[in-house]
Structure formats: structure tokens, C-alpha cells
Enzyme design. Structure first.
Site, PDB file in Angstrom:
ATOM      1  N   LYS A 131       0.850  -1.195   0.000  1.00 22.23           N
ATOM      2  CA  LYS A 131       0.000   0.000   0.000  1.00 22.23           C
ATOM      3  C   LYS A 131       0.885   1.245   0.000  1.00 22.23           C
ATOM      4  O   LYS A 131       1.704   1.436   0.894  1.00 22.23           O
ATOM      5  CB  LYS A 131      -0.911  -0.005   1.233  1.00 22.23           C
ATOM      6  CG  LYS A 131      -1.729   1.285   1.413  1.00 22.23           C
ATOM      7  CD  LYS A 131      -2.679   1.200   2.615  1.00 22.23           C
ATOM      8  CE  LYS A 131      -3.369   2.538   2.888  1.00 22.23           C
ATOM      9  NZ  LYS A 131      -4.262   2.506   4.065  1.00 22.23           N
ATOM     10  N   ASP A 142      -2.694  10.049   3.856  1.00 20.60           N
ATOM     11  CA  ASP A 142      -4.097   9.664   3.984  1.00 20.60           C
ATOM     12  C   ASP A 142      -4.824  10.659   4.872  1.00 20.60           C
ATOM     13  O   ASP A 142      -4.845  10.532   6.093  1.00 20.60           O
ATOM     14  CB  ASP A 142      -4.189   8.248   4.561  1.00 20.60           C
ATOM     15  CG  ASP A 142      -5.644   7.791   4.723  1.00 20.60           C
ATOM     16  OD1 ASP A 142      -6.539   8.463   4.169  1.00 20.60           O
ATOM     17  OD2 ASP A 142      -5.863   6.761   5.393  1.00 20.60           O
ATOM     18  N   LYS A 191     -10.302  12.751   8.263  1.00 18.38           N
ATOM     19  CA  LYS A 191      -9.867  12.272   9.576  1.00 18.38           C
ATOM     20  C   LYS A 191      -9.833  13.438  10.563  1.00 18.38           C
ATOM     21  O   LYS A 191      -9.665  14.583  10.163  1.00 18.38           O
ATOM     22  CB  LYS A 191      -8.451  11.702   9.466  1.00 18.38           C
ATOM     23  CG  LYS A 191      -8.355  10.350   8.798  1.00 18.38           C
ATOM     24  CD  LYS A 191      -6.933   9.831   8.839  1.00 18.38           C
ATOM     25  CE  LYS A 191      -6.824   8.469   8.189  1.00 18.38           C
ATOM     26  NZ  LYS A 191      -7.557   7.409   8.892  1.00 18.38           N
ATOM     27  N   ASP A 246       1.346   6.173   5.740  1.00 18.27           N
ATOM     28  CA  ASP A 246       0.405   5.254   5.115  1.00 18.27           C
ATOM     29  C   ASP A 246       0.981   4.605   3.850  1.00 18.27           C
ATOM     30  O   ASP A 246       0.283   3.889   3.146  1.00 18.27           O
ATOM     31  CB  ASP A 246      -0.919   5.981   4.821  1.00 18.27           C
ATOM     32  CG  ASP A 246      -2.130   5.076   4.990  1.00 18.27           C
ATOM     33  OD1 ASP A 246      -1.991   4.020   5.626  1.00 18.27           O
ATOM     34  OD2 ASP A 246      -3.203   5.427   4.462  1.00 18.27           O
ATOM     35  N   ASP A 291     -12.343   7.108   3.578  1.00 20.83           N
ATOM     36  CA  ASP A 291     -11.154   6.830   4.389  1.00 20.83           C
ATOM     37  C   ASP A 291     -10.770   5.343   4.352  1.00 20.83           C
ATOM     38  O   ASP A 291      -9.698   4.981   4.807  1.00 20.83           O
ATOM     39  CB  ASP A 291     -11.414   7.287   5.836  1.00 20.83           C
ATOM     40  CG  ASP A 291     -10.139   7.417   6.650  1.00 20.83           C
ATOM     41  OD1 ASP A 291      -9.040   7.371   6.039  1.00 20.83           O
ATOM     42  OD2 ASP A 291     -10.236   7.567   7.875  1.00 20.83           O
ATOM     43  N   GLU A 314      -9.600   3.754   1.977  1.00 24.62           N
ATOM     44  CA  GLU A 314      -9.035   3.883   0.630  1.00 24.62           C
ATOM     45  C   GLU A 314      -7.989   2.827   0.315  1.00 24.62           C
ATOM     46  O   GLU A 314      -7.751   2.504  -0.845  1.00 24.62           O
ATOM     47  CB  GLU A 314      -8.424   5.291   0.464  1.00 24.62           C
ATOM     48  CG  GLU A 314      -6.983   5.465   0.959  1.00 24.62           C
ATOM     49  CD  GLU A 314      -6.803   5.246   2.467  1.00 24.62           C
ATOM     50  OE1 GLU A 314      -7.818   5.331   3.186  1.00 24.62           O
ATOM     51  OE2 GLU A 314      -5.680   4.978   2.901  1.00 24.62           O
ATOM     52  N   ARG A 373      -7.889  -0.407   0.756  1.00 30.00           N
ATOM     53  CA  ARG A 373      -8.438  -1.585   0.075  1.00 30.00           C
ATOM     54  C   ARG A 373      -8.824  -1.270  -1.366  1.00 30.00           C
ATOM     55  O   ARG A 373      -8.814  -2.152  -2.225  1.00 30.00           O
ATOM     56  CB  ARG A 373      -9.622  -2.142   0.879  1.00 30.00           C
ATOM     57  CG  ARG A 373     -10.753  -1.167   1.060  1.00 30.00           C
ATOM     58  CD  ARG A 373     -11.684  -1.565   2.200  1.00 30.00           C
ATOM     59  NE  ARG A 373     -11.177  -1.159   3.506  1.00 30.00           N
ATOM     60  CZ  ARG A 373     -11.804  -1.407   4.649  1.00 30.00           C
ATOM     61  NH1 ARG A 373     -12.951  -2.074   4.654  1.00 30.00           N
ATOM     62  NH2 ARG A 373     -11.283  -1.008   5.793  1.00 30.00           N
TER      63      ARG A 373
HETATM   64  N1  BES Z   1      -4.517   4.245   6.919  1.00 25.95           N
HETATM   65  C1  BES Z   1      -5.696   4.034   7.652  1.00 25.95           C
HETATM   66  C2  BES Z   1      -5.529   3.014   8.764  1.00 25.95           C
HETATM   67  C3  BES Z   1      -4.748   3.468   9.973  1.00 25.95           C
HETATM   68  C4  BES Z   1      -5.291   4.343  10.886  1.00 25.95           C
HETATM   69  C5  BES Z   1      -3.493   2.966  10.184  1.00 25.95           C
HETATM   70  C6  BES Z   1      -4.572   4.720  12.010  1.00 25.95           C
HETATM   71  C7  BES Z   1      -2.786   3.330  11.317  1.00 25.95           C
HETATM   72  C8  BES Z   1      -3.323   4.215  12.224  1.00 25.95           C
HETATM   73  C9  BES Z   1      -6.792   3.514   6.728  1.00 25.95           C
HETATM   74  O1  BES Z   1      -6.783   4.030   5.449  1.00 25.95           O
HETATM   75  C10 BES Z   1      -8.084   3.911   7.349  1.00 25.95           C
HETATM   76  O2  BES Z   1      -8.330   5.072   7.435  1.00 25.95           O
HETATM   77  N2  BES Z   1      -8.878   2.932   7.754  1.00 25.95           N
HETATM   78  C11 BES Z   1     -10.121   3.192   8.395  1.00 25.95           C
HETATM   79  C12 BES Z   1     -11.112   2.211   7.872  1.00 25.95           C
HETATM   80  C13 BES Z   1     -12.543   2.526   8.261  1.00 25.95           C
HETATM   81  C14 BES Z   1     -12.998   3.774   7.583  1.00 25.95           C
HETATM   82  C15 BES Z   1     -13.401   1.348   7.886  1.00 25.95           C
HETATM   83  C16 BES Z   1      -9.926   3.056   9.900  1.00 25.95           C
HETATM   84  O3  BES Z   1      -9.181   2.164  10.331  1.00 25.95           O
HETATM   85  O4  BES Z   1     -10.490   3.854  10.633  1.00 25.95           O
HETATM   86 ZN    ZN Z   2      -4.989   4.632   4.743  1.00 25.92          ZN
HETATM   87 MN    MN Z   3      -7.838   5.876   5.328  1.00 29.96          MN
END
Ligand code: BES
Ligand code: ZN
Ligand code: MN
Length: 500
Positions: A265, A270, A277, A288, A347, A349, A351
Site C-alpha cells: 500500500k 491519507d 480524519k 500510510d 477513508d 481507501e 483496500r
Molecule cells: N490508513 C488508515 C488506517 C490506519 C489508521 C493505520 C490509524 C494506522 C493508524 C486507513 O486508510 C483507514 O483510514 N482505515 C479506516 C477504515 C474505516 C474507515 C473502515 C480506519 O481504520 O479507521
Molecule cells: Zn490509509
Molecule cells: Mn484511510
């Protein structure tokens, strides 16, 4: 930093510092006892006076130890002998290296590699010592206008083995360790670079320059025009002025074997997109792209080691931003696989870019296995914390191989269940699949999403959200994980011919 291995009597080492262990409570290790003998009991006298208990990580720097040819002797506490395991060993090495670096020894001979570590042999101890030493001295200061210089930095360290018989094995271990450590450093450097420097285009340029270093490494960079069927990936890229890049690295060093494909990835920042966020700790979302960085680090290590295998690295690189062009919640896009996706949360993104990369792997290669590496879910940090990566696969032998490589390298993973039961969380009334599940089991439903695109091959998913970097003010920074795990897995794949 220069590393060497050698065998020889501790008292005969002509060096700035000789490093030996002391167990708790006040018990000399074998090598320390030898120095005690030649110095007519100087070390035991110091211990008797109570200067060092021997607790793991304690240190005591001594001068004028008789009978040795070293300027200094550094005693390092090793804890209780029968409790000396992997973690404690690495901690001891780190402490010794930091102390040497801060106390003016520019080179040293370290005998801690002769300690007994439960269940580990000499080769393992050398490997881990070099990797731990390299990472203990890592700093990221390329963007400071003035670098802080250590007055007499540690430049060279010799790790000792008990007998000449072990030297050849130790040298191989030392070679592997240095290449892995360099891969870790590359991953850390890329990951620590902030998003105004490290853009998708920057990553693509890095891939090109990496290829120039190795004859059997080549790369392809796809720009937007050649990505037009990757509707999911492009949906994420749309909100940013930074152009997406689809980076493909190919390492070829075996005419007979199918490639092992690594997908990383590469979200260079992000923000969450329209599903923005919160601002607290948002700076950490420059990390990210740690999955991508680990693919760079691993492929670089593999090429340096000249492993007799084929490895493909695929890096979808984008920036996830809000903007008038950005993809919006509820939008439906068509992925490269043809499956349609309802983007309920912009968010989620990671996947979206990974699913097109996973399909690209299927359409363009005949993968032996595909492993994706991603800072995919905050839920993984909640579930497992910062020690293991989350591991989910559709193939049991691959699970076992990755868990084993993790245990050996000290870069461990932990399996979570990728059961069908969770799949229905992704149902969408309007498209083939939604990009988020419910509140529960977020790490697993994210993997379930990816699994819809990996049915044709053996696949593993590593969620590195909790392990790729450490937070906090002082020790903040990328860890370079899972470069050690992945490189170990690939090294192991060279020696066994089972295809898993
Ligand atoms: N890059 C983030 C995941 C992340 C968050 C990694 C904090 C490390 C620390 C990912 O893109 C994300 O935002 N995932 C969301 C998914 C949700 C919207 C289903 C998450 O984990 O909140
Ligand atoms: Zn992310
Ligand atoms: Mn995200």
C-alpha cells in the site's frame, strides 16, 4: 557502520573497547570470567563492591583492566542466565551499542554474541546482533538544516564467536544481516520522509534508481493513461493534485520458478478524503505508505543477496485528499476485476487501491503466492497493539511459513480468522460490494474485502497499521517492519522446494 566477525581470546584483542556480559546476580559470563582471571580478579572485585547487579541493560564502563590489550572494558548486564531469550538479547545488544556510541569508542570487539540465548544458535545471534546494532544507531536527520554530530561515533564493530569452526557460518549470517539491515534502513528512510517530499512520483523515481543498481531488477511505471480500468484506484487519486503512479518492480533470478508477488500500500498521505480524519495525529498518515516502503526494502535486500528466486513488487501509489474532484461517499466505481464497489467511506481507501493491484497481479503474472502489506486498519492497532502484524491468508501452508519467518527474524505476525462468516458485512444494496463493514472486526472485514480479488491464487495479507511506525514525541519513527519477516520468508523459500 562496518561489521566483522572473528574468533579469538578476549584478552588478546587490541581494541578501543571490549564488551562482555554479566548475569544477574553479579555473575560473570564465560568471557568476562576469562578477563577476570587475566586481570587477577579486578572484575569480581568491582562486582563485589556492588557497582553492577547484572540486570538486563545495565552498563558499566571500565578503564585500566590489567592483562587485556583493550583501552576499555564495557560490562553489560544480561539479566538472569536462564531467562535470556530473544527480546532480552536484542535489548542487551542495543544498549551496548548505544553506550559505545556515546562514550567515545570508535571501534569495539563485542563478545555478547557468545552468550547462551535459549533455543538459538551462533548464526542467529550474529544475525540479530547486527540488525539490532544497525537499528539502534538509526537517525533520520536529512531534513534538519544542521545535523548533530557525535564527537567520536562508533564506526566499526567486531562480533566474536566462540570457535573458529563457527566462523564460516557466522560470516554468512553477517552478510545476510547487513543486507537485511540495509533493506530496513531503506524502508525507514522512505517512510519517514514526509508527504510533501515523498509523493507517488517520488516513489516511482526511487523505483527507477533502485533498478539502476541491479542488473536483474527492472521496473515499469504506469501513469494514469494506462491505469484507466483501475476504477477503484483512480477514485482514490482523484481528490489530489498529485498524480497517481502504479509501480511494478521485477526481480528475476530463476528461470524455473513462478514469481512471489509483494503488493505494498502506497498512500503517501491519507487525510481520509471527504470522510476527513480528525486532526489529532494526522501527521502520522504520512506513514500510510509503509507497505510500499517495505516492498522497496525487501526487494533491495533480495537483490543484494542475489537470492535464486523471482520476486515482483507492485506498488499502487496515491495521495488521499478531499477536494471538489474527490470521490464522495455513496459513489459507485468499477474495479479492474469488473466488480463494482460502493464507496461508503472515502477513508477506507487502502483496500480500493490494493484491490486493483491484486487483480493486476492475477492478470499479468502466474504468481506462486501473493502477499500484500498495508497499514490498513486502525482496528488492527486496537486488536494487536504494536508487537505483531495482523496476518490473514487463504492458504494454510503460507500462514505457517510466514509465522515461522516472523518468529525466526523477531518480526512476528499473529493470525486472525478470515472466515466466510464475516463476508456478508460487506453487502451493498446498490453495488457488488461495499468498501466498509460494520463497527465490528474491522481488520477482518478489510481483509474480506481484499479476498474478493484474490480467489485465483494463494494469498496472504499483512496488516501493519500497529507495527510500521512508533508514535510519541521522542522515539517517533518508522520501524522498517516487515522487511525482516519478508526477507526471511524469501530466504527460506530458496532452500525448500515446497510451493506454499
Ligand atoms: N490508513 C488508515 C488506517 C490506519 C489508521 C493505520 C490509524 C494506522 C493508524 C486507513 O486508510 C483507514 O483510514 N482505515 C479506516 C477504515 C474505516 C474507515 C473502515 C480506519 O481504520 O479507521
Ligand atoms: Zn490509509
Ligand atoms: Mn484511510
Amino acid at each position: 557502520m562496518e561489521f566483522n566477525v572473528k574468533s579469538g581470546h578476549p584478552e588478546k584483542q587490541r581494541t578501543a573497547c571490549i564488551v562482555v556480559g554479566v548475569y544477574e546476580p553479579r555473575r560473570l559470563s564465560d568471557v568476562a570470567r576469562r578477563i577476570d582471571e587475566v586481570s587477577k580478579g579486578q572484575l569480581s572485585a568491582i562486582l563485589r563492591r556492588g557497582d553492577l547487579e547484572g540486570k538486563a541493560g545495565q552498563t558499566l564502563l571500565l578503564h585500566n583492566i590489567k592483562g587485556t590489550m583493550a583501552d576499555r572494558v564495557l560490562l553489560v548486564g544480561c539479566g538472569r542466565e536462564r531467562e535470556l531469550g530473544d527480546n532480552q538479547y536484542r535489548q542487551i545488544i542495543r544498549k551496548a551499542i548505544q553506550t559505545l556510541h556515546e562514550t567515545g569508542s570508535m571501534e569495539a570487539v563485542c563478545h555478547l554474541t557468545e552468550l547462551n540465548v535459549r533455543g538459538r544458535d551462533t548464526a542467529w545471534r550474529i544475525r540479530q546482533a547486527i540488525e539490532a546494532a544497525q537499528s539502534a544507531l538509526y537517525t533520520f536527520d536529512q531534513l534538519k538544516s544542521q545535523q548533530e554530530a557525535t564527537r567520536r561515533p562508533l564506526r566499526k564493530i567486531v562480533f566474536s564467536v566462540a570457535s573458529r569452526r563457527e566462523l564460516q557460518m557466522a560470516e554468512q549470517a553477517s552478510f545476510e544481516a547487513q543486507k537485511i539491515a540495509d533493506g530496513v534502513k531503506l524502508a525507514k528512510d522512505l517512510a519517514n520522509l514526509p508527504s510533501n517530499h515523498c509523493t507517488p512520483t517520488f516513489l516511482a523515481d526511487k523505483a527507477k534508481s533502485l533498478c539502476k543498481l541491479h542488473d536483474n531488477l527492472s521496473c515499469k511505471i504506469l501513469t494514469e493513461a494506462r491505469m484507466k480500468d483501475m476504477g477503484a484506484l483512480l477514485a482514490v487519486a482523484k481528490g489530489s493534485k498529485e498524480k497517481p503512479r502504479f509501480i511494478v518492480l521485477e526481480y528475476n533470478n530463476n528461470k524455473k520458478k513462478d514469481p512471489i508477488v509483494l503488493v505494498g500500500k502506497g498512500v503517501t498521505f491519507d487525510s481520509g478524503g471527504i470522510s476527513l480524519k480528525p486532526s489529532k495525529d494526522m501527521d502520522e498518515m504520512k506513514y500510510d505508505m509503509c507497505g510500499a516502503a517495505s516492498v522497496f526494502g525487501t526487494i533491495s535486500a533480495v537483490a543484494e543477496l542475489q537470492l535464486p528466486i523471482n520476486v515482483v513488487g507492485i506498488i499502487p501509489a496515491v495521495e488521499n485528499m478531499p477536494g471538489s474532484q474527490a470521490v464522495k461517499p455513496g459513489d459507485i466505481v468499477t474495479s479492474l476485476s469488473g466488480q463494482t464497489i460502493e464507496i461508503l467511506n472515502t477513508d477506507a481507501e487502502g483496500r480500493l487501491i490494493l484491490c486493483d493491484a491484486l487483480t493486476y497481479a492475477e492478470q499479468n503474472y502466474k504468481p506462486d503466492v501473493v502477499i500484500d502489506i498495508a497499514t490498513l486498519t486502525g482496528a488492527c492497532v486496537v486488536a494487536l497493539g504494536k508487537y505483531p502484524h495482523g496476518l490473514m491468508t487463504n492458504h494454510n501452508p503460507l500462514t505457517n511459513d510466514l509465522l515461522a519467518a516472523g518468529k525466526f527474524s523477531g518480526d512476528r505476525a499473529w493470525e486472525l480468522p478470515l472466515w466466510d462468516d464475516y463476508q456478508s458485512d460487506l453487502d451493498s444494496p446498490f453495488a457488488d460490494i461495499a468498501n466498509i463493514g460494520g463497527r465490528e472486526a474491522g481488520t477482518i472485514t478489510a481483509a474480506c474485502f481484499l479476498s474478493r480479488f484474490t480467489r485465483k491464487y494463494n494469498w496472504a495479507h499483512l496488516d501493519i497499521a500497529g507495527t510500521a511506525w512508533t508514535s510519541g514525541k521522542k522515539d517517533k519513527g518508522a520501524t522498517g517492519r516487515p522487511v525482516p519477516l519478508l526477507t526471511q520468508y524469501l530466504i527460506n523459500r530458496c532452500s525448500d522446494d515446497s510451493s506454499s
